[in-house]
Design a protein around this motif. Structure first.
Motif, PDB file in Angstrom:
ATOM      1  N   ALA A  33     -19.974  10.459  11.525  1.00  0.00           N
ATOM      2  CA  ALA A  33     -19.308   9.160  11.492  1.00  0.00           C
ATOM      3  C   ALA A  33     -20.199   8.098  10.867  1.00  0.00           C
ATOM      4  O   ALA A  33     -21.364   7.940  11.238  1.00  0.00           O
ATOM      5  CB  ALA A  33     -18.908   8.746  12.904  1.00  0.00           C
ATOM      6  N   GLY A  34     -19.629   7.390   9.884  1.00  0.00           N
ATOM      7  CA  GLY A  34     -20.320   6.273   9.273  1.00  0.00           C
ATOM      8  C   GLY A  34     -21.307   6.631   8.183  1.00  0.00           C
ATOM      9  O   GLY A  34     -21.921   5.735   7.586  1.00  0.00           O
ATOM     10  N   LYS A  35     -21.476   7.925   7.886  1.00  0.00           N
ATOM     11  CA  LYS A  35     -22.489   8.339   6.913  1.00  0.00           C
ATOM     12  C   LYS A  35     -21.943   8.346   5.489  1.00  0.00           C
ATOM     13  O   LYS A  35     -20.737   8.422   5.259  1.00  0.00           O
ATOM     14  CB  LYS A  35     -23.034   9.719   7.272  1.00  0.00           C
ATOM     15  CG  LYS A  35     -23.768   9.765   8.607  1.00  0.00           C
ATOM     16  CD  LYS A  35     -24.994   8.845   8.609  1.00  0.00           C
ATOM     17  CE  LYS A  35     -25.764   8.967   9.910  1.00  0.00           C
ATOM     18  NZ  LYS A  35     -26.969   8.105   9.922  1.00  0.00           N
ATOM     19  N   ASN A  36     -22.871   8.309   4.528  1.00  0.00           N
ATOM     20  CA  ASN A  36     -22.558   8.238   3.104  1.00  0.00           C
ATOM     21  C   ASN A  36     -23.013   9.530   2.432  1.00  0.00           C
ATOM     22  O   ASN A  36     -24.179   9.917   2.550  1.00  0.00           O
ATOM     23  CB  ASN A  36     -23.273   7.023   2.486  1.00  0.00           C
ATOM     24  CG  ASN A  36     -22.833   6.719   1.067  1.00  0.00           C
ATOM     25  OD1 ASN A  36     -22.500   7.601   0.294  1.00  0.00           O
ATOM     26  ND2 ASN A  36     -22.851   5.439   0.719  1.00  0.00           N
ATOM     27  N   TYR A  37     -22.079  10.179   1.689  1.00  0.00           N
ATOM     28  CA  TYR A  37     -22.360  11.485   1.088  1.00  0.00           C
ATOM     29  C   TYR A  37     -22.652  11.410  -0.412  1.00  0.00           C
ATOM     30  O   TYR A  37     -22.749  12.435  -1.065  1.00  0.00           O
ATOM     31  CB  TYR A  37     -21.223  12.447   1.435  1.00  0.00           C
ATOM     32  CG  TYR A  37     -21.292  12.773   2.911  1.00  0.00           C
ATOM     33  CD1 TYR A  37     -21.967  13.892   3.365  1.00  0.00           C
ATOM     34  CD2 TYR A  37     -20.774  11.887   3.861  1.00  0.00           C
ATOM     35  CE1 TYR A  37     -22.110  14.139   4.724  1.00  0.00           C
ATOM     36  CE2 TYR A  37     -20.911  12.120   5.214  1.00  0.00           C
ATOM     37  CZ  TYR A  37     -21.589  13.253   5.640  1.00  0.00           C
ATOM     38  OH  TYR A  37     -21.748  13.483   6.991  1.00  0.00           O
ATOM     39  N   GLY A  38     -22.788  10.181  -0.935  1.00  0.00           N
ATOM     40  CA  GLY A  38     -23.484  10.013  -2.186  1.00  0.00           C
ATOM     41  C   GLY A  38     -22.706   9.817  -3.455  1.00  0.00           C
ATOM     42  O   GLY A  38     -23.233   9.236  -4.408  1.00  0.00           O
ATOM     43  N   TRP A  39     -21.462  10.320  -3.544  1.00  0.00           N
ATOM     44  CA  TRP A  39     -20.771  10.259  -4.837  1.00  0.00           C
ATOM     45  C   TRP A  39     -20.490   8.802  -5.226  1.00  0.00           C
ATOM     46  O   TRP A  39     -20.035   8.034  -4.381  1.00  0.00           O
ATOM     47  CB  TRP A  39     -19.465  11.058  -4.781  1.00  0.00           C
ATOM     48  CG  TRP A  39     -18.743  11.017  -6.090  1.00  0.00           C
ATOM     49  CD1 TRP A  39     -17.701  10.207  -6.431  1.00  0.00           C
ATOM     50  CD2 TRP A  39     -19.059  11.773  -7.260  1.00  0.00           C
ATOM     51  NE1 TRP A  39     -17.333  10.407  -7.725  1.00  0.00           N
ATOM     52  CE2 TRP A  39     -18.160  11.363  -8.266  1.00  0.00           C
ATOM     53  CE3 TRP A  39     -20.019  12.735  -7.565  1.00  0.00           C
ATOM     54  CZ2 TRP A  39     -18.175  11.895  -9.547  1.00  0.00           C
ATOM     55  CZ3 TRP A  39     -20.031  13.267  -8.838  1.00  0.00           C
ATOM     56  CH2 TRP A  39     -19.122  12.865  -9.812  1.00  0.00           C
ATOM     57  N   PRO A  40     -20.723   8.394  -6.489  1.00  0.00           N
ATOM     58  CA  PRO A  40     -21.212   9.210  -7.617  1.00  0.00           C
ATOM     59  C   PRO A  40     -22.720   9.142  -7.823  1.00  0.00           C
ATOM     60  O   PRO A  40     -23.223   9.620  -8.832  1.00  0.00           O
ATOM     61  CB  PRO A  40     -20.486   8.583  -8.807  1.00  0.00           C
ATOM     62  CG  PRO A  40     -20.440   7.122  -8.460  1.00  0.00           C
ATOM     63  CD  PRO A  40     -20.247   7.068  -6.961  1.00  0.00           C
ATOM     64  N   GLU A  41     -23.462   8.552  -6.892  1.00  0.00           N
ATOM     65  CA  GLU A  41     -24.912   8.416  -7.049  1.00  0.00           C
ATOM     66  C   GLU A  41     -25.648   9.725  -6.818  1.00  0.00           C
ATOM     67  O   GLU A  41     -26.739   9.938  -7.358  1.00  0.00           O
ATOM     68  CB  GLU A  41     -25.437   7.349  -6.073  1.00  0.00           C
ATOM     69  CG  GLU A  41     -24.765   5.985  -6.202  1.00  0.00           C
ATOM     70  CD  GLU A  41     -24.984   5.370  -7.562  1.00  0.00           C
ATOM     71  OE1 GLU A  41     -26.052   5.601  -8.159  1.00  0.00           O
ATOM     72  OE2 GLU A  41     -24.075   4.651  -8.038  1.00  0.00           O
ATOM     73  N   GLN A  42     -25.082  10.598  -5.997  1.00  0.00           N
ATOM     74  CA  GLN A  42     -25.719  11.878  -5.677  1.00  0.00           C
ATOM     75  C   GLN A  42     -24.702  12.999  -5.715  1.00  0.00           C
ATOM     76  O   GLN A  42     -23.568  12.826  -5.273  1.00  0.00           O
ATOM     77  CB  GLN A  42     -26.360  11.828  -4.280  1.00  0.00           C
ATOM     78  CG  GLN A  42     -26.847  13.186  -3.777  1.00  0.00           C
ATOM     79  CD  GLN A  42     -27.417  13.126  -2.382  1.00  0.00           C
ATOM     80  OE1 GLN A  42     -28.533  12.675  -2.186  1.00  0.00           O
ATOM     81  NE2 GLN A  42     -26.643  13.592  -1.399  1.00  0.00           N
TER      82      GLN A  42
END
Length: 363
Positions: A248-257
Motif C-alpha cells: 500500500a502506498g508504494k511506487n513501482y517506478g514506471w516510466p522512471e524504472q
C-alpha cells in the motif's frame, strides 16, 4: 449441445533468463494445437470466442468477457447461445470490455463488475460498471467509478475482489512517454482500491483517494497468497515484464524504472527479458493437482501456463499447459480445476477455426 472436446496437454520444462537476447517481433509462430488426441486432460467448454479477456466463476456458471462488448455464459459446462449482455465499447486495439469480477456475495445480490473502455468527445476513458443479472440476463447496469484515462494500447483493465472484500483495479499508462503513473492525483498507471459501491475506503494509503499503489505500466493479472499479500503481473515495453508484490502506498517506478535499479522505487519480484506477456495469475489452493509450486501464470507471448517458485526464480519455471497458442487468463474454479482462455484472435496470434476457447484443465 455439449461443447466439451478433449485435447492434449504438452508438458514442457522451460526457463527464462533476465537480460537475454530479444525475441523476434510479433506475431511469434506457435506450435500447432493437437485437437485429434484422445487425451482427456483438457476439455473445451466454449469455442469461437471473439477476443476474450477475462474469466469469473460462480458455482455452476462461468462468465467470459469479449473485448467487443459481450459477456458470454457457460452454465453447467454448456455454452449458452445468447450473451448475458452486449455493451458498447471503444473499438481500439487493447481496450474494450476487459476485466470481470463477481461480488463476494454474488449468489445473493447477483452483482457482476466489469471494466469498460469507451469514447467520449473523441477521448478514451475507462469505467467500472456494476451489472445486476437474473437468469443470465442483464437486469440493471450502473457506473460506479468513471474517468479512468484511456488508451488505444495500455488500459490495464484487470479487476478482482481481494480477501478484504474491496475491489482492486489495475489501470494502464496512457502512453510510454506519459508521466501520469507518477502523478498520485491521476488514475493512470495505478492499482486502485474501492468499495463495492465505488466509494473510497477510509483505510486507503492516500486520504480521499482510490490510489493503492502507483508507477505501473499495464497491469494484466492479479492475485493474493494465503497471507493476504497482493501480486500483480504487468507488461513491459517489449521486454521487462514484471511480477510485483504490491504494498500500500508504494511506487513501482514506471516510466522512471523498469524492474529494478532505482532506490526510490520498489523492485520487481520477477523480471522477464525477453517478454513473455504475462496474463492471469493465481496461487493454487485446490486438491486436484499436485503442483510443485503453487504460483500459476498464463502467458500470451510464451504461449504457456506456467508454475513458478519465487525462491528459485525464473530457473524454476515449468510449463503445465502448452500447444493451445496464446493464453490470456487462468482462474481456479470452486471444483479445484483450472480454467483458461486462449487469446489467438487478439491480432497477435494464429487462430484456428475454433478459436478462441475456454478450457478446463483436468490433470
Amino acid at each position: 449441445m455439449d461443447k466439451k472436446i478433449s485435447i492434449a496437454v504438452v508438458i514442457v520444462a522451460v526457463a527464462f533468463s533476465v537480460y537475454t537476447l530479444s525475441l523476434p517481433s510479433d506475431p511469434i509462430p506457435l506450435p500447432e494445437p493437437n485437437f485429434n488426441s484422445k487425451n482427456d486432460s483438457v476439455e473445451i467448454l466454449a469455442k469461437n470466442l471473439d477476443k476474450p479477456r477475462s474469466i469469473a466463476i460462480s458455482d455452476n456458471r462461468i462468465f467470459v468477457t469479449e473485448k467487443d462488448g459481450s459477456i458470454i455464459v457457460v452454465e453447467n459446462n454448456v455454452q449458452l447461445e445468447s450473451p448475458l449482455a452486449t455493451l458498447r465499447s471503444a473499438d481500439v486495439f487493447d481496450g474494450g470490455l476487459l476485466g470481470i469480477a463477481l461480488h463476494p456475495n454474488f449468489t445473493e445480490n447477483h452483482y457482476i463488475y466489469v471494466f469498460l473502455t469507451y469514447e467520449e468527445d473523441e477521448a478514451l476513458w475507462n469505467k467500472i460498471l456494476r451489472i445486476t443479472e437474473s437468469e443470465n440476463k442483464l437486469q440493471d447496469a450502473e457506473t460506479i467509478f468513471d474517468k479512468i484515462p484511456g488508451s488505444s494500447f495500455t488500459n490495464g483493465g484487470f479487476i478482482k475482489f481481494g480477501p478484504d472484500n474491496k475491489l482492486y483495479i489495475g489501470t494502464g499508462a496512457t502512453s510510454d512517454s506519459s508521466h501520469l503513473p507518477q502523478d498520485p492525483d491521476s488514475l493512470s498507471g495505478k492499482i486502485l482500491r474501492i468499495n463495492d459501491d465505488g466509494s473510497i475506503p477510509e483505510d486507503n494509503p492516500f486520504s480521499n483517494s482510490p490510489v493503492y499503489s502507483l508507477g505501473h505500466r499495464n497491469p494484466q493479472g492479479m492475485t493474493w497468497d494465503s497471507n493476504g499479500n497482493l501480486y500483480v503481473a504487468e507488461f513491459g515495453p517489449e521486454k521487462n515484464d514484471e511480477i510485483n508484490i504490491i504494498l500500500a502506498g508504494k511506487n513501482y517506478g514506471w516510466p522512471e524504472q523498469e524492474c529494478l535499479g532505482n532506490e526510490n522505487f520498489e523492485n520487481a519480484l520477477l523480471c522477464y527479458d525477453p517478454s513473455i506477456e504475462p496474463g492471469g495469475i493465481l496461487f493454487y489452493t485446490g486438491d486436484k493437482f499436485d503442483f510443485e509450486f503453487p504460483f500459476i501464470m498464463a502467458s500470451m507471448r510464451a504461449s504457456n501456463v506456467y508454475q513458478v517458485d519465487f525462491e528459485e526464480g525464473l530457473s524454476s519455471q515449468k510449463s503445465i499447459l502448452s500447444g493451445i497458442g496464446r493464453v490470456r487468463d487462468v482462474v481456479q474454479g470452486p471444483d479445484g480445476y483450472l480454467y483458461v482462455i486462449t487469446s489467438n484472435t487478439d491480432g497477435k496470434g494464429f487462430p484456428d477455426a475454433a478459436d478462441d476457447k475456454l478450457l478446463r484443465i483436468l490433470k
